[in-house]
Write an enzyme that holds these catalytic residues in place. Structure first.
Site, PDB file in Angstrom:
ATOM      1  N   LYS A 161       0.856  -1.203   0.000  1.00  0.00           N
ATOM      2  CA  LYS A 161       0.000   0.000   0.000  1.00  0.00           C
ATOM      3  C   LYS A 161       0.881   1.238   0.000  1.00  0.00           C
ATOM      4  CE  LYS A 161      -1.753   1.662   4.035  1.00  0.00           C
ATOM      5  NZ  LYS A 161      -1.532   3.080   4.370  1.00  0.00           N
ATOM      6  N   ASN A 162       1.855   1.266   0.898  1.00  0.00           N
ATOM      7  CA  ASN A 162       2.643   2.486   1.089  1.00  0.00           C
ATOM      8  C   ASN A 162       3.699   2.717   0.019  1.00  0.00           C
ATOM      9  OD1 ASN A 162       1.042   3.042   3.238  1.00  0.00           O
ATOM     10  ND2 ASN A 162       2.537   2.461   4.797  1.00  0.00           N
ATOM     11  N   ARG A 202      -4.985  10.855   4.274  1.00  0.00           N
ATOM     12  CA  ARG A 202      -4.021  11.952   4.432  1.00  0.00           C
ATOM     13  C   ARG A 202      -2.850  11.811   3.456  1.00  0.00           C
ATOM     14  NH1 ARG A 202      -2.197  13.700   8.358  1.00  0.00           N
ATOM     15  NH2 ARG A 202      -0.009  13.665   7.808  1.00  0.00           N
ATOM     16  N   CYS A 223      -5.110  12.679  12.766  1.00  0.00           N
ATOM     17  CA  CYS A 223      -5.880  11.444  12.614  1.00  0.00           C
ATOM     18  C   CYS A 223      -5.779  10.758  13.976  1.00  0.00           C
ATOM     19  CB  CYS A 223      -5.329  10.585  11.492  1.00  0.00           C
ATOM     20  SG  CYS A 223      -3.862   9.723  11.953  1.00  0.00           S
ATOM     21  N   ILE A 265       2.711  18.313   8.702  1.00  0.00           N
ATOM     22  CA  ILE A 265       3.401  18.259   7.401  1.00  0.00           C
ATOM     23  C   ILE A 265       4.330  19.460   7.250  1.00  0.00           C
ATOM     24  CG2 ILE A 265       1.668  16.874   6.162  1.00  0.00           C
ATOM     25  CD1 ILE A 265       0.623  19.510   4.969  1.00  0.00           C
ATOM     26  N   THR A 283      10.830  11.713   7.907  1.00  0.00           N
ATOM     27  CA  THR A 283       9.432  11.602   7.504  1.00  0.00           C
ATOM     28  C   THR A 283       9.318  10.881   6.167  1.00  0.00           C
ATOM     29  OG1 THR A 283       7.607  12.903   6.545  1.00  0.00           O
ATOM     30  CG2 THR A 283       9.677  14.062   6.885  1.00  0.00           C
ATOM     31  N   THR A 286       6.507  10.296   4.003  1.00  0.00           N
ATOM     32  CA  THR A 286       5.854  11.020   2.896  1.00  0.00           C
ATOM     33  C   THR A 286       6.507  12.385   2.684  1.00  0.00           C
ATOM     34  OG1 THR A 286       4.191  11.728   4.489  1.00  0.00           O
ATOM     35  CG2 THR A 286       3.576   9.917   3.013  1.00  0.00           C
ATOM     36  N   ASP A 346       4.375   0.445  12.271  1.00  0.00           N
ATOM     37  CA  ASP A 346       3.185  -0.188  11.688  1.00  0.00           C
ATOM     38  C   ASP A 346       3.025  -1.646  12.102  1.00  0.00           C
ATOM     39  OD1 ASP A 346       3.308   1.576   8.491  1.00  0.00           O
ATOM     40  OD2 ASP A 346       2.740   2.191  10.512  1.00  0.00           O
ATOM     41  N   ILE A 396       7.378   6.815  17.317  1.00  0.00           N
ATOM     42  CA  ILE A 396       7.109   7.564  16.085  1.00  0.00           C
ATOM     43  C   ILE A 396       5.857   8.430  16.198  1.00  0.00           C
ATOM     44  CG2 ILE A 396       6.659   7.347  13.597  1.00  0.00           C
ATOM     45  CD1 ILE A 396       9.486   6.484  14.338  1.00  0.00           C
ATOM     46  N   ARG A 417      -8.784  -0.306   4.498  1.00  0.00           N
ATOM     47  CA  ARG A 417      -7.947   0.769   3.958  1.00  0.00           C
ATOM     48  C   ARG A 417      -6.566   0.237   3.604  1.00  0.00           C
ATOM     49  NH1 ARG A 417      -6.971   6.006   7.068  1.00  0.00           N
ATOM     50  NH2 ARG A 417      -5.667   6.143   5.225  1.00  0.00           N
TER      51      ARG A 417
END
Ligand code: EPZ
Length: 430
Positions: free
Chosen positions: A30-31, A100, A124, A131, A170, A172, A313, A335, A405
């Protein structure tokens, strides 16, 4: 295009006690899929992406690309994107709130069109998830940024080369910065970047498009190209789904094989689950076997950190396993500031956990008992499913759109391994 069954807040009925057996194929990441799909905005040529999992977040990304005017088709795991007719630069609130990672549109839109308007992602359930680092890179590259009516407005005439050291690592943020600088022909340097496998997968795609990127440790040197080509890419397997199945196979006392994994992406997870007593065999670079040797789960201590450290995760899934360990474990979440929401739900199943600051102290209990529990975020919902697999009696996991998701058919894959698990519409609770 929209598959409505993915959008109702369904629930899972799980009867605990089955030892998982058999083989399961891990889906694409997914990521990795999300940033790679967004990178297609950098070119006007057709891009094809293979092994993209069918998830809510992938559907949301497709929806966002279509809102921007991009032509997208998705068939059998292959996403085909024709970005030649982008006619909007606005990522609307209803999509950004749902996902997001929509903020990943900022970098490529700025690089190709010099403009982006993205709804503020907001926090969230696992944390504020700022960001600011993304914005700092854009501003260093000459972008004017202002927030108005809940939207971030970004404009840049001509992107300047950037030399920047991220103040926090980070994922993203690194991905947005790399895409932002992909068409700037002068040399940029980014330090303290994230080096997660998903970031590296994006780097491979950007290189195939014509961007020169060298990575040494946590430093990236980028020389962009004004004209970037389309690409054909197969995303890496999902290391978090793989880790989730490693835990499921071990904590149920089972014996399962995982296909389509990248063993080198799972170093810290394999190390930790072996410490807990699992027998993990590497059958091939893309194939693993995990089994319990029958003498239970040893307590462990975990501290999450950026890759290649133990992944945040995987924290919730390991916590479920620690709930039935033979002794006391500790898990520190470094994190995100609020990623222990699964604790309250696990306690409803009889788990003995108490949280002090960023550390959860888990005293192993003989057994968990089935209960009705609520998902709060993606990996928390996975941890509740895992707990349900070993709990005595029935567990009902509600709000599983969180699960949908980030996991492709998790319930069906578990059923294929012998789990007694059933997806039901929420209203059908008898
Ligand atoms: C990515 O989120 C993943 N999502 C997350 O996976 C993952 O948990 C996270 O990286 C950490 O590995 C995607 O890749 C789509 P970060 P991201 O920016 O990029 C702070 C899942 O379960 N920070 O690396 O949003 C931030 O608040 C999801 O699949 C700033 O302060 O995470 C956090 O505490 C959940 N300022 C820490 O850094 C910034 O500008 C790491 O966040 C950016 C981040």
């Amino acid at each position: 295009m929209r598959n409505t069954t993915l959008y109702t807040s369904e629930c899972l009925f799980i009867e605990g006690g089955q030892r998982l057996k058999g083989s399961v194929r891990i889906s694409g990441s997914k990521n990795a899929s999300l940033p790679v799909m967004m990178s297609s905005l950098l070119t006007d040529q057709v891009c094809e992406i293979h092994e993209v999992p069918h998830l809510l977040d992938v559907e949301s990304t497709i929806e966002l690309l279509q809102v921007l005017g991009v032509d997208v088709s998705y068939d059998g795991g292959c996403v085909r994107i024709d970005p030649s007719k982008v006619n909007s630069f606005v990522a609307p609130d209803n999509i950004v709130r749902r996902m997001r990672a929509s903020v990943l549109a900022m970098g490529p839109l700025l690089a190709r069109f010099g403009r982006a308007v993205v709804a503020m992602p907001g926090g969230c359930s696992i944390g504020v998830r700022a960001i600011d680092q993304h914005i700092k890179v854009f501003e260093k590259g000459g972008t004017f940024v202002r927030v108005e009516h809940g939207y971030i407005h970004l404009e840049v005439e001509r992107i300047k080369p950037v030399e920047y050291t991220f103040e926090v690592v980070t994922v993203t943020g690194t991905e947005n910065a790399l895409m932002f600088l992909s068409r700037c022909e002068k040399r940029s340097i980014l330090r303290n970047i994230a080096v997660e496998p998903e970031v590296i997968d994006l780097v491979e795609v950007l290189k195939s498009m014509g961007v020169s990127i060298e990575i040494e440790g946590r430093t990236a040197i980028i020389k962009g190209n004004a004209e970037l080509k389309g690409f054909d890419h197969k995303v890496i397997p999902d290391r978090i789904e793989a880790g989730t199945f490693l835990v499921a196979g071990f904590m149920t006392g089972g014996d399962i094989e995982l296909e389509n994994v990248r063993v080198e992406h799972l170093g810290s997870v394999i190390e930790k689950i072996r410490e807990a007593g699992a027998c993990v065999e590497i059958l091939a670079p893309d194939k693993l076997r995990v089994r319990s040797e029958g003498d239970g789960i040893r307590p462990i201590s975990i501290s999450t950190s950026e890759y290649p450290g133990f992944p945040t995760d995987m924290q919730a899934q390991f916590m479920s396993m620690c709930c039935i360990a033979r002794g006391s474990s500790e898990i520190t979440e470094n994190i995100f500031e609020n990623r222990f929401q699964h604790v309250a739900e696990l306690q409803r199943m009889g788990a003995d956990i108490h949280v002090k600051g960023r550390t959860a102290f888990i005293r192993g209990v003989k057994k968990l008992t089935g209960a009705e529990v609520f998902s709060t975020d993606l990996r928390a919902s996975a941890s509740l499913v895992l707990a349900g697999l070993v709990a005595e009696g029935r567990t009902i996991v509600r709000e599983i759109y969180h699960l949908d998701r980030g996991y492709e058919k998790l319930d069906e894959k578990l059923k294929g391994l012998g789990a007694l698990i059933q997806r039901r519409p929420t209203f059908d609770i008898t």
